[in-house]
Design a protein around this motif. Structure first.
Motif, mmCIF file in Angstrom:
data_model
loop_
_atom_site.group_PDB
_atom_site.id
_atom_site.type_symbol
_atom_site.label_atom_id
_atom_site.label_comp_id
_atom_site.label_asym_id
_atom_site.label_seq_id
_atom_site.Cartn_x
_atom_site.Cartn_y
_atom_site.Cartn_z
ATOM 1 N N GLU A 77 44.526 59.265 59.319
ATOM 2 C CA GLU A 77 43.560 59.420 58.235
ATOM 3 C C GLU A 77 43.477 60.906 57.893
ATOM 4 O O GLU A 77 43.726 61.757 58.749
ATOM 5 C CB GLU A 77 42.174 58.910 58.643
ATOM 6 N N PRO A 78 43.136 61.258 56.662
ATOM 7 C CA PRO A 78 43.022 62.677 56.313
ATOM 8 C C PRO A 78 41.954 63.356 57.164
ATOM 9 O O PRO A 78 40.840 62.841 57.279
ATOM 10 C CB PRO A 78 42.611 62.649 54.833
ATOM 11 N N PRO A 79 42.253 64.499 57.769
ATOM 12 C CA PRO A 79 41.243 65.199 58.570
ATOM 13 C C PRO A 79 40.125 65.743 57.689
ATOM 14 O O PRO A 79 40.359 66.146 56.548
ATOM 15 C CB PRO A 79 42.038 66.324 59.244
ATOM 16 N N HIS A 80 38.907 65.748 58.225
ATOM 17 C CA HIS A 80 37.775 66.264 57.482
ATOM 18 C C HIS A 80 36.690 66.664 58.473
ATOM 19 O O HIS A 80 36.836 66.488 59.674
ATOM 20 C CB HIS A 80 37.235 65.212 56.495
ATOM 21 N N TRP A 113 43.550 76.142 74.208
ATOM 22 C CA TRP A 113 44.111 76.785 73.024
ATOM 23 C C TRP A 113 44.250 75.708 71.958
ATOM 24 O O TRP A 113 44.745 74.608 72.234
ATOM 25 C CB TRP A 113 45.498 77.359 73.319
ATOM 26 N N GLY A 114 43.852 75.994 70.707
ATOM 27 C CA GLY A 114 43.892 74.933 69.716
ATOM 28 C C GLY A 114 44.141 75.399 68.293
ATOM 29 O O GLY A 114 43.908 76.559 67.939
ATOM 30 N N LEU A 115 44.632 74.461 67.487
ATOM 31 C CA LEU A 115 44.842 74.644 66.055
ATOM 32 C C LEU A 115 43.921 73.713 65.295
ATOM 33 O O LEU A 115 43.928 72.495 65.518
ATOM 34 C CB LEU A 115 46.297 74.337 65.678
ATOM 35 N N SER A 116 43.113 74.262 64.392
ATOM 36 C CA SER A 116 42.236 73.479 63.530
ATOM 37 C C SER A 116 42.974 73.061 62.267
ATOM 38 O O SER A 116 43.859 73.783 61.789
ATOM 39 C CB SER A 116 40.997 74.301 63.153
ATOM 40 N N TYR A 117 42.584 71.908 61.721
ATOM 41 C CA TYR A 117 43.195 71.464 60.467
ATOM 42 C C TYR A 117 42.881 72.424 59.317
ATOM 43 O O TYR A 117 43.542 72.387 58.272
ATOM 44 C CB TYR A 117 42.718 70.053 60.125
ATOM 45 N N LYS A 118 41.924 73.313 59.532
ATOM 46 C CA LYS A 118 41.593 74.303 58.506
ATOM 47 C C LYS A 118 42.540 75.502 58.525
ATOM 48 O O LYS A 118 42.388 76.431 57.732
ATOM 49 C CB LYS A 118 40.147 74.766 58.675
ATOM 50 N N GLY A 119 43.510 75.481 59.452
ATOM 51 C CA GLY A 119 44.549 76.507 59.456
ATOM 52 C C GLY A 119 44.306 77.670 60.391
ATOM 53 O O GLY A 119 45.062 78.646 60.372
ATOM 54 N N PRO A 133 45.565 75.265 55.399
ATOM 55 C CA PRO A 133 44.925 74.026 55.856
ATOM 56 C C PRO A 133 45.788 72.800 55.533
ATOM 57 O O PRO A 133 46.597 72.824 54.609
ATOM 58 C CB PRO A 133 43.610 73.999 55.066
ATOM 59 N N PHE A 134 45.606 71.758 56.325
ATOM 60 C CA PHE A 134 46.308 70.499 56.045
ATOM 61 C C PHE A 134 45.292 69.365 55.960
ATOM 62 O O PHE A 134 44.522 69.139 56.881
ATOM 63 C CB PHE A 134 47.402 70.213 57.078
ATOM 64 N N TYR A 135 45.297 68.714 54.820
ATOM 65 C CA TYR A 135 44.315 67.671 54.538
ATOM 66 C C TYR A 135 44.937 66.292 54.349
ATOM 67 O O TYR A 135 44.222 65.305 54.160
ATOM 68 C CB TYR A 135 43.531 68.009 53.269
ATOM 69 N N ASP A 136 46.252 66.204 54.384
ATOM 70 C CA ASP A 136 46.924 64.965 54.003
ATOM 71 C C ASP A 136 46.969 63.947 55.135
ATOM 72 O O ASP A 136 47.175 64.293 56.305
ATOM 73 C CB ASP A 136 48.361 65.259 53.558
ATOM 74 N N ALA A 182 34.547 64.674 63.436
ATOM 75 C CA ALA A 182 34.366 63.825 62.256
ATOM 76 C C ALA A 182 34.434 62.338 62.577
ATOM 77 O O ALA A 182 35.263 61.893 63.378
ATOM 78 C CB ALA A 182 35.427 64.163 61.207
ATOM 79 N N ALA A 183 33.573 61.566 61.926
ATOM 80 C CA ALA A 183 33.567 60.117 62.100
ATOM 81 C C ALA A 183 34.883 59.515 61.613
ATOM 82 O O ALA A 183 35.455 59.953 60.611
ATOM 83 C CB ALA A 183 32.402 59.503 61.331
#
Length: 234
Positions: A77-80, A113-119, A133-136, A182-183
């Protein structure tokens, strides 16, 4: 080895990379994470009443102390939301925060250590801009953990984003981890593979692939030091 169309060419062409079969760990996860029966897909904050009450994570069943390891996380699902992350952490890395605490869980301290979908990448409470960022939906994030040189590199749909972290080979087991605030976040494990340089490492890995659990190692006609290494590192 099961391949994906987003697999980096250098791994696909390298015959030394062998498939791994670790999954998400039912015993090391937030209560806000549910796993599929095969333990490859993780579903976050699916309670119909309290859609999300904090930050939830889950780690892999296998920790790494040596070798090179590559795995992929597919966004179903698209991350949000505040945070959805992919990364690694030690056994001490936090996997749950309740009381409506929405944070970047990976990289909040020195244990992950982490990578957020916000880049952004996160470590020890600090972040850096790393990529767009990656939203797809169906975005595939590849993770290349090289414990020979202590680097962690991310891939997005098969393309390298460059080295994100250096100096992370501290001698402790590092586990794959994903987390989300996120839900109805849904992420699934794709391909998992590894490569070892020395003949001894390759032999140890091959032995463990044939074992039905680490307890079976004690029955092998091997020196105690070798059996201990098999159970601790593979």
């Amino acid at each position: 080895m099961a391949l994906t169309q987003n697999m980096p060419c250098w791994i696909e062409d390298d015959q030394d990379f062998k498939p791994e079969n670790w999954r998400w760990d039912v015993n090391n996860k937030s209560p806000e994470v549910q796993l599929s029966s095969c333990q490859l897909a993780a579903y976050f904050h699916v309670d119909p009443v309290d859609s999300s009450i904090g930050t939830a994570g889950v780690r892999g069943t296998k920790g790494f102390t040596t070798g090179e390891h590559y795995w992929e996380v597919i966004f179903l699902e698209p991350p949000h939301g505040t945070s959805v992350m992919v990364g690694v952490g030690t056994k001490k890395a936090l996997l749950h925060l309740g009381n409506y605490q929405y944070i970047n869980l990976l990289g909040r301290d020195e244990e992950s250590w982490g990578l957020s979908y916000k880049g952004t990448t996160w470590y020890n409470g600090k972040y850096q801009r790393y990529t767009e960022p990656f939203y797809d939906q169906t975005t595939v994030i590849g993770v290349h953990l090289n414990l020979y040189n202590g680097t962690l590199t991310y891939y997005r749909n098969g393309k390298s984003l460059g080295v994100a972290f250096r100096g992370i080979n501290r001698g402790e087991e590092l586990y794959p981890i994903i987390c989300s605030t996120a839900a109805e976040t849904e992420m699934e494990l794709g391909m998992r593979s590894c490569r070892f340089n020395s003949l001894q490492e390759k032999c140890c890995f091959t032995i463990m692939q044939a074992m039905k659990g680490k307890q079976a190692v004690d029955k092998l006609p091997l020196p105690t030091v070798i059996k201990s290494r098999l159970k601790e590192q593979y």
